[in-house]
Design a protein around this motif. Structure first.
Motif, short mmCIF file in Angstrom:
data_model
loop_
_atom_site.label_atom_id
_atom_site.label_comp_id
_atom_site.label_asym_id
_atom_site.label_seq_id
_atom_site.Cartn_x
_atom_site.Cartn_y
_atom_site.Cartn_z
N ASP A 218 -8.73 10.21 -10.62
CA ASP A 218 -7.29 10.43 -10.68
C ASP A 218 -6.60 9.98 -9.40
OD1 ASP A 218 -5.03 13.16 -11.34
OD2 ASP A 218 -5.19 11.20 -12.28
N TYR A 219 -7.35 10.04 -8.29
CA TYR A 219 -6.76 9.72 -7.00
C TYR A 219 -7.05 8.30 -6.57
CZ TYR A 219 -6.90 14.75 -7.14
OH TYR A 219 -6.78 16.03 -7.55
N GLU B 76 1.92 7.51 -6.12
CA GLU B 76 0.85 8.40 -6.51
C GLU B 76 1.07 9.81 -5.99
OE1 GLU B 76 -2.13 7.68 -8.46
OE2 GLU B 76 -0.49 6.34 -8.99
N PHE C 200 -6.63 3.92 -2.79
CA PHE C 200 -6.53 2.48 -2.64
C PHE C 200 -5.35 2.11 -1.75
CE2 PHE C 200 -6.88 -1.80 -3.61
CZ PHE C 200 -5.71 -2.30 -4.14
N GLY C 201 -4.17 2.71 -2.05
CA GLY C 201 -2.99 2.43 -1.23
C GLY C 201 -3.22 2.82 0.22
N LEU C 202 -3.80 4.00 0.44
CA LEU C 202 -4.08 4.46 1.80
C LEU C 202 -5.02 3.49 2.50
CD1 LEU C 202 -4.47 8.31 1.42
CD2 LEU C 202 -2.80 7.09 2.80
N VAL D 269 1.07 4.45 -2.49
CA VAL D 269 0.86 5.81 -1.99
C VAL D 269 2.01 6.72 -2.42
CG1 VAL D 269 0.79 7.20 0.10
CG2 VAL D 269 -0.59 5.18 -0.05
N PHE E 268 -0.05 -6.32 -13.12
CA PHE E 268 0.24 -6.43 -11.69
C PHE E 268 -0.78 -5.69 -10.84
CE2 PHE E 268 2.47 -6.79 -7.88
CZ PHE E 268 2.63 -5.56 -7.30
N ASN E 269 -1.21 -4.51 -11.29
CA ASN E 269 -2.17 -3.74 -10.50
C ASN E 269 -3.43 -4.54 -10.21
OD1 ASN E 269 -0.49 -1.63 -10.39
ND2 ASN E 269 -1.81 -0.16 -11.40
N TYR F 70 -11.85 19.85 -3.87
CA TYR F 70 -10.47 19.87 -4.37
C TYR F 70 -10.47 19.57 -5.85
CZ TYR F 70 -5.52 18.78 -4.83
OH TYR F 70 -4.20 18.77 -5.22
N GLN F 71 -10.00 20.51 -6.65
CA GLN F 71 -9.98 20.37 -8.10
C GLN F 71 -11.36 19.96 -8.58
OE1 GLN F 71 -6.44 18.32 -9.46
NE2 GLN F 71 -5.27 20.12 -8.88
N GLY G 241 0.82 -1.21 0.00
CA GLY G 241 0.00 0.00 0.00
C GLY G 241 0.85 1.26 0.00
N ILE H 180 -5.84 5.29 -7.19
CA ILE H 180 -4.80 4.39 -6.70
C ILE H 180 -4.27 4.91 -5.37
CG2 ILE H 180 -2.64 3.27 -7.25
CD1 ILE H 180 -3.24 3.51 -10.11
N LEU H 181 -4.18 6.23 -5.22
CA LEU H 181 -3.71 6.79 -3.96
C LEU H 181 -4.64 6.39 -2.81
CD1 LEU H 181 -1.83 8.69 -2.39
CD2 LEU H 181 -3.30 10.57 -3.04
N LEU I 178 -5.34 0.32 2.00
CA LEU I 178 -4.58 -0.86 2.39
C LEU I 178 -3.82 -0.61 3.68
CD1 LEU I 178 -3.01 -2.21 -0.92
CD2 LEU I 178 -4.81 -3.24 0.42
N VAL I 179 -3.10 0.51 3.73
CA VAL I 179 -2.28 0.79 4.91
C VAL I 179 -3.16 0.95 6.14
CG1 VAL I 179 -0.69 2.41 5.96
CG2 VAL I 179 -0.48 1.88 3.55
N ILE J 68 -2.88 -6.94 -7.39
CA ILE J 68 -2.97 -6.29 -6.08
C ILE J 68 -4.42 -5.97 -5.75
CG2 ILE J 68 -2.32 -4.26 -4.78
CD1 ILE J 68 -0.17 -6.26 -5.10
#
Lengths: 316, 597
Positions: B549-550, A116, B555-557, A113, B509-510, B145-146, A109, B552-553, B559-560, B513
């Motif tokens: 646009d955000y 991105e 998504f990563g957050l 992050v 790969f994406n 935002y935007q 993750g 994947i960001l 996960l964490v 995940i």
């Protein structure tokens, strides 16, 4: 024959880069049994840090390439270390006692992050102007104009000046790290933590601090690798860390995970194998990335502990 | 006889209560200490403070939130119109009444639960309070935002746009949250009684109806912020219900009336396309969700049941898809043979399964981290090979133009009419995949409750002990790997026809995940978890186009954050949840009331 030697030389340069990044992976795995998936992105962030530094540097400084390079590397190291320590604090430390899967997923993750964040928020556009909100959505040119073009030729083998610098600096750094880990007190603390964290703590050593130092050292090397990789390939992009990181981890496993010399050796071996395979296997260049994984699978089949043996503590 | 050690402090020493909070590792920093101080102040008056907060929130929800109307330049609609409650004469349907209705309901719920007395329901109260706070503050203060539209302050031009009702609600929800944080997360112990059939049936039908209704309404809401508020409300309500023990009651009813529950669930799924009024968009999305859920279920066998981390699972999915494409009779296919669909289905499954065995045999003896990297590598190799082997796979162009399935005389591309209702084009794929998913679910459940499943649990929890017990760990791990690969291959064949083209970009790969995330976030080891995870990961990006646009960001957050706060996922199996929280103290949060619930 000449092509063989030439490819060996190319492989050495590539191998030096893999070795630098592999050291970061191997140190973290030796202590935490964690594959730091975000390490590739730490490399990328370092490269972008250097890019930013060169953007703000006055033209006079940029004209002198040793100064510019040194400052770029320094800034890259600082950026990488800051990012790596933040990631460690936020994403890994709270999960220290969780089952293996949790920190691994967290690492994946964080890797996304970081990619991105740079992709979306990096404020310098491709024309080299400050433009907040533009993001690094496409690759950026990464060059030092004052850097000498030219090659060093020994016999029939020629390597660019950049290549020579890469190998020399990398080997120096790797040797420096080895010395540090083998001779200094902190190095001893690191080795002790890698061997048995609980007993080390009983001996009065703050293992949390040791982990932080480990991450910092790995990240510093990663930052240097980022600058060199960027110069070597002429550009940086937000996804440059992914494949590089994967191959570097392969190199670490190849040499023996947890084993510092192993990581260095593995890096060089992988670099050379990749260079040779690209040249000598027909149609090889398209599959060059796949070679690293083929090597990995072969190593794991026939010598799972790696070339020089692994040094990992058993995580209870 | 030795004198016992006297634990009382020496005379004159201040008796300082050593509260657990002071020693809590997380609370040694500045923020932690401040939070601990606030908690100390609030704890004695927690209940009345919470009641006050909820009351303010309820009052605020009834009062106007917006000072003036803001007209949306694109849609021409008046934004604060959506700030109104359904009861205020405005000609708006309850669907459009939006978040004030939700905060009102949550506040009233909190009041009801607290006034009922006893500690048993604090867990539910906490869930409701958190949900109410998030919905209120997000809708009031989010600046935008935007291209993501703002909340009231964002769209209204600043804090001045908020009327007194909004401020009341903001204060009330904050007070409520602070007060509620100091309440222990207790839940009542449910001793489910055996209910007669009609009660069970009612319970189950009611739950299915709520489920279907929630899904249909969510999909129907078009405005992004409104959807988010509704989604938040549904999540809070679900959390409240589960902390009140609703989950146990419904599960007990479902266990008692297995066939009824299964039939009801199947019926609910079958009814869904009929609710779409002839529009095919969401049916198509749901069809993708079902395929994805099938693949996720396969991966759940590998990760959730057997505990093997596979980061290249998309390769098996892709192998099945390419097999399906090559034998489908598409013009671009390098293999000119066209085989009937059931044959291709089996072929795809078998070929993918073979690759699974080939990959697994050498690597499953190694430690888990290596498996992760090797599978990742395999996924990458697959992508590279498919991209470069122009002769077979047509390289980066992929194989377009895969013809629609034509089974039982029905061309799957067209809609069809049944019971007088016209169903749009993707409905047939939807039903086919429902069948496929059902088969996968049966396989999953049977494996889970068999000797094989128990062997996997043993291997997962302590491999050395499992081997000592005589379990051939390598064989069982290989079995999991092979079964997972086979299922993915079968799903891949179906997917080839659904998307009518295969290209290397869809199997990268994406996606691997994303699959892992669906398993892990949805909940490992449970069928419902996989379905929920897939549904969320596919529908949410569709619904929240503004965030694309955000994506994947976020998504990563996610996960964490999930790994930090809820690593077992949203709907975990009980055993998995225990595995993840092994090092923590057992929860002292079940209150057993004398004499039943």
């Amino acid at each position: 024959m000449t092509t063989l030697l030439q490819q060996l030389a190319n492989g050495l340069v590539l191998g030096a880069l893999y070795g630098l990044v592999a050291l970061g992976y191997t140190m973290v795995y030796g202590i935490l049994q964690l594959i730091n998936f975000a390490h590739g992105e730490v490399v990328m962030v370092g490269a972008f840090g250097a890019l930013t530094a060169w953007y703000f540097m006055p033209a006079g400084l940029l004209g002198s390439w040793p100064v510019a390079l040194a400052i770029g590397i320094l800034v890259a190291m600082v950026t990488s270390v800051v990012v790596a320590l933040t990631v460690e604090r936020l994403a890994y430390r709270p999960l220290r006692h969780a089952p293996r899967l949790a920190p691994l997923i967290s690492a994946i993750g964080m890797s996304f992050v970081l990619q991105e964040i740079v992709r979306i928020f990096y404020p310098i556009n491709s024309d080299g102007e400050l433009e907040p909100g533009v993001g690094a959505k496409s690759a950026r040119a990464f060059r030092l104009d004052s850097f000498p073009e030219g090659q060093v030729t020994v016999g029939s083998v020629s390597v660019s000046y950049l290549g020579v610098i890469i190998v020399v600096v990398s080997v120096a750094l790797m040797a420096g790290l080895q010395t540090f880990v083998l001779r200094s007190r902190t190095g001893r603390a690191m080795r002790a933590t890698a061997q048995d964290p609980d007993t080390t703590r009983l001996m009065g050593i703050d293992t949390d601090r040791v982990v932080v130092i480990t991450f910092a050292l790995g990240a510093a090397l990663a930052g240097v690798a980022g600058v060199f990789y960027g110069l070597y390939s002429g550009g940086v992009a937000t996804d440059m860390g992914f494949l590089l990181g994967l191959k570097a981890f392969t190199a670490a496993v190849l040499g023996g995970i947890g084993n510092l010399s192993g990581a260095v050796l593995g890096g060089f071996v992988l670099g050379i194998v990749e260079a040779l395979a690209t040249q000598f296997i027909p149609g090889g260049s398209a599959y060059k990335d796949a070679f690293a994984f083929a090597v990995l699978i072969l190593v794991l089949l026939f010598r799972p502990t790696g070339l020089l043996g692994e040094k990992v503590s058993t995580r209870a | 006889m030795s004198t016992p050690i006297d634990p009382t402090p020496a005379a004159g020493a201040a008796a300082e209560p050593v509260t657990p909070e002071v020693l809590d590792e997380d609370r040694r920093g500045i923020v932690g200490r401040a939070a601990a101080r606030v908690d100390e102040l609030v704890r004695p008056i927690a209940r009345p403070l919470a009641l006050a907060g909820a009351g303010l929130l309820a009052l605020g929800s009834l009062a106007p939130w917006a000072q003036f109307r803001v007209v949306d330049p694109v849609s021409g609609e008046a934004y604060p119109g959506k700030q109104s409650l359904g009861t205020i004469p405005n000609g708006l349907s309850p669907l459009e009444s939006g978040h004030r209705l939700y905060t009102l309901v949550l506040a009233v719920g909190v009041l009801a639960l607290l006034l009922r007395g006893g500690k048993g329901r604090f867990g539910a109260v906490r869930a409701a309070a958190t949900g109410a706070f998030v919905i209120t503050w997000f809708n009031l203060f989010w600046p935008g935002y935007q291209d993501i539209p703002g909340g009231l302050a964002g769209q209204g031009g600043g804090l001045g746009a908020i009327a007194w009702g909004g401020w009341l609600a903001a204060v009330g929800s904050l007070v409520l949250l602070v007060a509620v944080r100091t309440l222990p997360p207790v839940r009542p112990a449910i001793r489910p009684r055996v209910l007669p059939f009609w009660a069970d049936a009612l319970l189950l039908v009611g739950s299915f109806a709520l489920l279907l209704g929630g899904v249909v309404i969510s999909l129907a809401i078009e405005e992004a912020l409104l959807f988010l508020s509704f989604f938040g409300f549904v999540m809070s309500a679900a959390a409240v219900a589960s902390r009140l023990g609703a989950g146990h009651v419904i599960n007990a009813a479902a266990d008692r009336r297995k066939w009824f529950a299964l039939a009801g669930l199947a019926l609910t799924a079958i009814v869904f396309p009929f609710t779409q009024g002839g529009e095919s968009y969401w049916i198509r999305v749901m069809a993708s969700v079902l395929v994805f859920a099938a693949v996720v279920l396969g991966l759940n066998i590998v990760i959730g049941l057997a505990g093997l981390l596979d980061l290249g699972y998309v390769a098996f999915f892709g192998i099945g898809a390419y097999v399906g494409a090559l034998f489908s009779g598409a013009a671009a296919s390098a293999i000119g043979i066209t085989l009937p669909f059931p044959v291709v289905l089996v072929m795809g499954a078998v070929i993918a399964g073979t690759f699974g065995v080939l990959l697994g045999a050498p690597t499953l003896r190694l430690r888990g981290d290596y498996l992760a990297i090797v599978t990742l590598g395999f996924g990458e190799i697959f992508t590279k090979v498919v991209n470069n082997w122009d002769g077979l796979t047509n390289g980066p162009n992929g194989i377009p133009g895969i013809p629609q399935l034509n089974l039982l005389g029905q061309n799957f591309g067209d809609g069809f009419t049944i019971f007088g209702q016209q169903l749009p084009s993707f409905a047939t794929y939807y039903f086919l995949e429902l069948v496929v998913l059902a088969v996968f679910m049966v396989i999953f459940a049977n494996l889970n409750h068999s000797r094989i499943g128990r062997a996997w649990v043993a291997i997962r929890e302590d491999e050395v002990v499992a081997q000592a017990m005589g379990i051939n760990t390598t064989r069982f791990k290989l079995m999991a790997f092979a079964i997972g690969a086979t299922l993915a291959g079968a799903a891949g064949v179906v997917n080839a026809h659904l998307s009518t083209q295969v290209s290397p970009d869809s199997y990268v790969f994406n996606i691997s995940i994303l699959l892992v995330a669906a398993v892990v976030l949805g909940g490992m080891g449970t069928i419902a978890g996989s379905v929920l995870g897939s549904a969320l990961l596919i529908v949410l990006p569709e619904k929240l186009r503004f965030f694309s646009d955000y994506r994947i960001l976020i998504f990563g957050l996610a996960l964490v954050l999930f790994m930090r706060f809820r690593p077992e996922g949203m709907i975990p199996s009980r055993r998995r949840r225990q595995e993840f929280h092994e090092s923590e103290e057992p929860e002292e949060n079940v209150v057993v009331h004398a004499g039943g619930v």
